[in-house]
Scaffold this motif. Sequence first.
Motif, PDB file in Angstrom:
ATOM      1  N   PHE A 140       0.812  -1.215   0.000  1.00  0.00           N
ATOM      2  CA  PHE A 140       0.000   0.000   0.000  1.00  0.00           C
ATOM      3  C   PHE A 140       0.847   1.267   0.000  1.00  0.00           C
ATOM      4  O   PHE A 140       0.341   2.354  -0.292  1.00  0.00           O
ATOM      5  N   LEU A 141       2.114   1.148   0.345  1.00  0.00           N
ATOM      6  CA  LEU A 141       2.977   2.335   0.367  1.00  0.00           C
ATOM      7  C   LEU A 141       3.153   2.927  -1.026  1.00  0.00           C
ATOM      8  O   LEU A 141       3.673   4.043  -1.170  1.00  0.00           O
ATOM      9  N   ALA A 142       2.697   2.206  -2.052  1.00  0.00           N
ATOM     10  CA  ALA A 142       2.674   2.760  -3.413  1.00  0.00           C
ATOM     11  C   ALA A 142       1.768   3.981  -3.494  1.00  0.00           C
ATOM     12  O   ALA A 142       1.911   4.817  -4.390  1.00  0.00           O
ATOM     13  N   GLY A 143       0.797   4.077  -2.570  1.00  0.00           N
ATOM     14  CA  GLY A 143      -0.023   5.280  -2.480  1.00  0.00           C
ATOM     15  C   GLY A 143      -1.220   5.343  -3.399  1.00  0.00           C
ATOM     16  O   GLY A 143      -1.797   6.415  -3.591  1.00  0.00           O
ATOM     17  N   HIS A 144      -1.640   4.199  -3.961  1.00  0.00           N
ATOM     18  CA  HIS A 144      -2.824   4.186  -4.821  1.00  0.00           C
ATOM     19  C   HIS A 144      -3.568   2.864  -4.634  1.00  0.00           C
ATOM     20  O   HIS A 144      -3.053   1.933  -4.007  1.00  0.00           O
ATOM     21  N   ALA A 145      -4.784   2.802  -5.186  1.00  0.00           N
ATOM     22  CA  ALA A 145      -5.571   1.576  -5.072  1.00  0.00           C
ATOM     23  C   ALA A 145      -4.865   0.430  -5.780  1.00  0.00           C
ATOM     24  O   ALA A 145      -4.375   0.582  -6.900  1.00  0.00           O
ATOM     25  N   LEU A 146      -4.808  -0.731  -5.126  1.00  0.00           N
ATOM     26  CA  LEU A 146      -4.066  -1.873  -5.646  1.00  0.00           C
ATOM     27  C   LEU A 146      -4.980  -2.896  -6.310  1.00  0.00           C
ATOM     28  O   LEU A 146      -6.088  -3.155  -5.835  1.00  0.00           O
ATOM     29  N   SER A 258     -13.960  -3.957  -2.987  1.00  0.00           N
ATOM     30  CA  SER A 258     -13.570  -2.640  -2.490  1.00  0.00           C
ATOM     31  C   SER A 258     -14.303  -1.545  -3.252  1.00  0.00           C
ATOM     32  O   SER A 258     -14.848  -1.777  -4.327  1.00  0.00           O
ATOM     33  N   SER A 259     -14.283  -0.346  -2.686  1.00  0.00           N
ATOM     34  CA  SER A 259     -14.924   0.797  -3.339  1.00  0.00           C
ATOM     35  C   SER A 259     -13.967   1.521  -4.272  1.00  0.00           C
ATOM     36  O   SER A 259     -14.397   2.188  -5.216  1.00  0.00           O
ATOM     37  N   GLY A 260     -12.661   1.428  -3.980  1.00  0.00           N
ATOM     38  CA  GLY A 260     -11.686   2.189  -4.747  1.00  0.00           C
ATOM     39  C   GLY A 260     -11.679   3.666  -4.422  1.00  0.00           C
ATOM     40  O   GLY A 260     -10.998   4.452  -5.075  1.00  0.00           O
ATOM     41  N   GLN A 261     -12.440   4.067  -3.395  1.00  0.00           N
ATOM     42  CA  GLN A 261     -12.553   5.481  -3.012  1.00  0.00           C
ATOM     43  C   GLN A 261     -12.142   5.640  -1.549  1.00  0.00           C
ATOM     44  O   GLN A 261     -12.997   5.635  -0.653  1.00  0.00           O
ATOM     45  N   GLY A 299      -8.412  -0.578  -2.617  1.00  0.00           N
ATOM     46  CA  GLY A 299      -8.366  -1.662  -3.585  1.00  0.00           C
ATOM     47  C   GLY A 299      -9.067  -1.327  -4.886  1.00  0.00           C
ATOM     48  O   GLY A 299     -10.041  -0.561  -4.918  1.00  0.00           O
ATOM     49  N   ASP A 300      -8.601  -1.923  -5.949  1.00  0.00           N
ATOM     50  CA  ASP A 300      -9.198  -1.816  -7.272  1.00  0.00           C
ATOM     51  C   ASP A 300     -10.037  -3.068  -7.507  1.00  0.00           C
ATOM     52  O   ASP A 300      -9.501  -4.184  -7.562  1.00  0.00           O
TER      53      ASP A 300
END
Length: 338
Positions: A140-146, A258-261, A299-300
């Motif tokens: 998650f440290l990538a900073g975007h939905a995975l 997941s919602s992705g939001q 999450g994506d």
Amino acid sequence: MSALSLHGSGGPVGRRILVTGAAGFVGGHVLPLLATMSAGAGDCVAGIGRGRAPHLPEGVSYAAIDLLDEAALRGFVARFRPTAILHLAGLASVADSASGPGQTWRVNVNGLMNLVAAVEAVPGCTFFFVSSGEVYGSAFLAGHALSEAVEPLPRNTYARSKWVGEQLLRDLLPRIGVKLVVLRPFNHIGPGQDERFVVASFAGQIARIEAGLVPPCLEVGNLSSYRDFLDVADVANAYADLIGRADALADGSVFNISSGQPRTIASVLEDLRARARVPFEIRIAPERVRPTEIPLAAGDAGRLHAATGWQPRVSWDAALTRVLDDARARLADARKSG
């Protein structure tokens, strides 16, 4: 297309669906949904869990079985002969897993091993393993939905127990002819959730403040983190959609739910505060702050949408209203019975 019927995939009638952890938070929402969708379809739904299942839906059978009781588990599975298993059972609190790692491993891994031994009697079954978005951990440290293509890097005992569970099943289920589908739900909220979880904790505290049972001061942990929240009804629908399409799913499939939001915990608290009937102060309680906090976890769910057409349907406003109304109702019931 939403699986409004368990025939949604064009699969055979007469499915036999077993839900473990049926007496828990999510089980209480999944069982009625499966019961409604299977009514008149020739399908059969059963649940197992620790203790008595409250408000068991009509047409659903239930047995009080601990997954650590291998003999009882084997006997039940051999009699019921499920064609699909939704494995919800397990310890789900990250905080509890940190304070009691041994019990987390016993329940989440030993219990899973017992269930695998039991399903040897039902080759051809589809095993839906409810893992967790927590398994992504440091990724998650990538900073975007995975997406599911990202390699998990779990950071806590709970997440590690779920990731190990995924690996165990990939090794063991092909040997007994059972299909694996891995589900990775992100944070979900809704009526009946335990106050060990952040939104339920906020709602429970607000209900007690409104009732004048405690001073008007709400205790919180880290409010700056971003998290991906869903209403439990949307999570239950995702599970049912996938179960309805079990025959079409590839062995070893993995789906984020997941919602992705992502939302900050601070914004969630402010949204609840706007619904509170009385004002209150906020105090950071050191014991509520996790030492291994991830700034953003989201999450994506594009793969799930492509497979089933699933998307969140419960609005954020409705989700929070449901949680707060439930906290008030449970407090009122407790005061009456007390």
